[in-house]
Design a protein around this motif. Structure first.
Motif, short mmCIF file in Angstrom:
data_model
loop_
_atom_site.label_atom_id
_atom_site.label_comp_id
_atom_site.label_asym_id
_atom_site.label_seq_id
_atom_site.Cartn_x
_atom_site.Cartn_y
_atom_site.Cartn_z
N PHE A 32 154.08 47.45 -28.83
CA PHE A 32 154.25 48.75 -28.17
C PHE A 32 153.75 48.64 -26.73
O PHE A 32 152.70 48.06 -26.47
N TYR A 34 152.66 51.07 -23.56
CA TYR A 34 152.26 52.45 -23.28
C TYR A 34 152.06 52.67 -21.78
O TYR A 34 151.45 51.85 -21.09
N HIS A 47 152.24 58.51 -29.40
CA HIS A 47 152.86 57.24 -29.80
C HIS A 47 151.89 56.38 -30.58
O HIS A 47 152.27 55.71 -31.55
N GLU A 48 150.64 56.38 -30.17
CA GLU A 48 149.64 55.58 -30.87
C GLU A 48 149.42 56.10 -32.29
O GLU A 48 149.27 55.31 -33.24
N ARG A 51 152.23 54.73 -34.27
CA ARG A 51 152.02 53.30 -34.60
C ARG A 51 151.08 53.17 -35.80
O ARG A 51 151.35 52.40 -36.74
N GLU A 55 151.77 51.57 -39.57
CA GLU A 55 150.94 50.54 -40.20
C GLU A 55 150.45 50.99 -41.57
O GLU A 55 150.44 50.22 -42.53
N SER A 64 151.06 45.06 -35.93
CA SER A 64 151.43 45.63 -34.64
C SER A 64 150.32 45.50 -33.61
O SER A 64 149.15 45.33 -33.94
N TYR A 66 149.49 46.77 -29.17
CA TYR A 66 149.94 47.60 -28.06
C TYR A 66 149.26 47.16 -26.77
O TYR A 66 148.18 46.54 -26.78
N ASN A 88 156.73 38.92 -31.18
CA ASN A 88 157.04 40.26 -31.67
C ASN A 88 158.56 40.39 -31.80
O ASN A 88 159.29 40.15 -30.84
N THR A 94 157.73 52.70 -24.21
CA THR A 94 157.63 54.15 -24.41
C THR A 94 157.57 54.99 -23.14
O THR A 94 156.90 56.02 -23.11
N TYR A 260 159.11 55.38 -36.45
CA TYR A 260 158.67 54.00 -36.28
C TYR A 260 158.71 53.25 -37.62
O TYR A 260 159.07 52.07 -37.69
#
Length: 358
Positions: A32, A34, A47-48, A51, A55, A64, A66, A88, A94, A260
């Motif tokens: 990810f 950011y 967004h976090e 994520r 998970e 994952s 970021y 990845n 984002t 996601y």
């Protein structure tokens, strides 16, 4: 134990090992990128949270990572390229300004799936996605139109891109649906996250007569100024009630966890396909936070009725008649603005003051 028995045991052991940990399927690595800090509110925070929900839902099937505070431009290309080079196989970028960098890296890594938020470019291994937050902006407008005493609303804008312009327009149209006298003032800060600039913009709007504010920026600074000045405001992207409980009326929030999770599952299953995704209240990608008890009952009723209409698909924020600032008809009565025009919106509706910066 004779030689034949030993050979049979060895063969069985080898066969069993084929299904053991040494040959276990590797987790899908997901990256990810950011635009701001993870923090505790706003766009990147939402967004976090998505994520983390992914998970939790997929457990050991995904791994994952970021990178936060990545500026739009050359830095973003470097970060995206490194995530791809590090293995990845699914990368979410984002912010609107990552679009061209994402496209460039996607061409160099055809076996990696890239998903870009709020953009419009796609290719075989690159899709785009965004939330119809303008539905929430319209609903906020209903509350603002009912609660303003000056008939002047304020918007702290980030960048003059279609994503933000349509939120300004939807907010204004929602307010005008209950109060035709509404005027909306906009102050641009040219940043997605800059608490100092956001605070200054909010103070300017209040000085210009705005008594209900909204924003398209990430920090709770606008809300905090509103509370200090005895005004009202709305959260954006995430629930910001705890930062200014007296001023916070509701928030239009992003809910990314389900999306996601589904994208990661599709990549793992080999069923992912490119395209553009636009999710809103109907899909659960947009959610309104609880209303502040100070919201009048009649305003709350209108808010809930329109929210139900948006969720069911019976109504849309950009249904005519809609005029631009010059009075020209942009959407005829009974018609609906096509999605392609919503996505490329480059005009202010009647009632928004000022001009769109070039």
């Amino acid at each position: 134990m004779n030689r034949r028995t030993l050979l049979a045991f060895a063969t069985l052991s080898t066969a069993l090992a084929a299904f053991g940990p040494a040959h276990a399927e590797e987790p899908l690595k997901v990256g990810f990128v950011y635009i701001g800090p993870v923090g505790d509110a706003g766009w990147t925070y939402a967004h976090e949270q998505g994520r983390l929900q992914m998970e939790k839902a997929l457990g050991g099937k995904v791994k994952s990572t970021y990178v936060e505070n990545v500026p739009e431009g050359a830095d973003s290309e470097r970060v995206i390229r490194k995530l791809a080079a590090d293995g990845n196989k699914l990368i979410f970028t984002t912010s609107f300004g990552y679009m061209n960098a994402t496209e460039k890296v996607a061409k160099a890594f055809p076996n990696v799936v890239f998903q870009h938020a709020t953009g419009f470019k796609t290719m075989k291994n690159m899709g785009s996605y965004e939330a119809r937050l303008y539905e929430g902006a319209y609903l906020q407008g209903i509350i603002a139109g009912k609660m303003t005493k000056t008939n002047t609303l304020g918007m702290v804008g980030s960048f003059p891109v279609p994503e933000v312009i349509r939120n300004i327009n939807a907010f204004t149209l929602g307010a005008q649906s209950v109060n035709p006298k509404i005027r909306t003032k906009v102050v641009w800060v040219n940043s997605w996250y800059d608490p100092a600039k956001e605070r200054q913009a909010a103070e300017t709007l209040i000085a210009q007569g705005a008594d209900v504010l909204t924003q398209n920026t990430d920090s709770p600074a606008t809300l905090q100024v509103a509370q200090e000045k005895g005004k009202y405001a709305f959260g954006w992207d995430s629930d910001m009630q705890r930062f200014a409980p007296k001023a916070h009326l509701t928030a239009s929030t992003n809910q990314w966890g389900g999306y996601y999770t589904e994208v990661a599952k599709a990549v793992m299953a080999g069923t992912w396909k490119t395209g553009q995704v636009h999710g809103g209240l109907t899909e659960g990608m947009v959610k309104m936070s609880p209303l502040n008890p100070v919201v009048p009952a009649d305003a709350a009723k209108l808010f809930e009725e329109k929210k139900a209409a948006f969720t069911s698909g019976k109504a849309k924020p950009f249904q005519g008649p809609i005029k631009d600032q010059s009075g020209a008809i942009k959407v005829a009565a009974g018609a609906e603005l096509p999605m392609k025009d919503v996505l490329s919106m480059n005009f202010y509706v009647q009632g928004v003051e000022g001009t769109i910066p070039k």
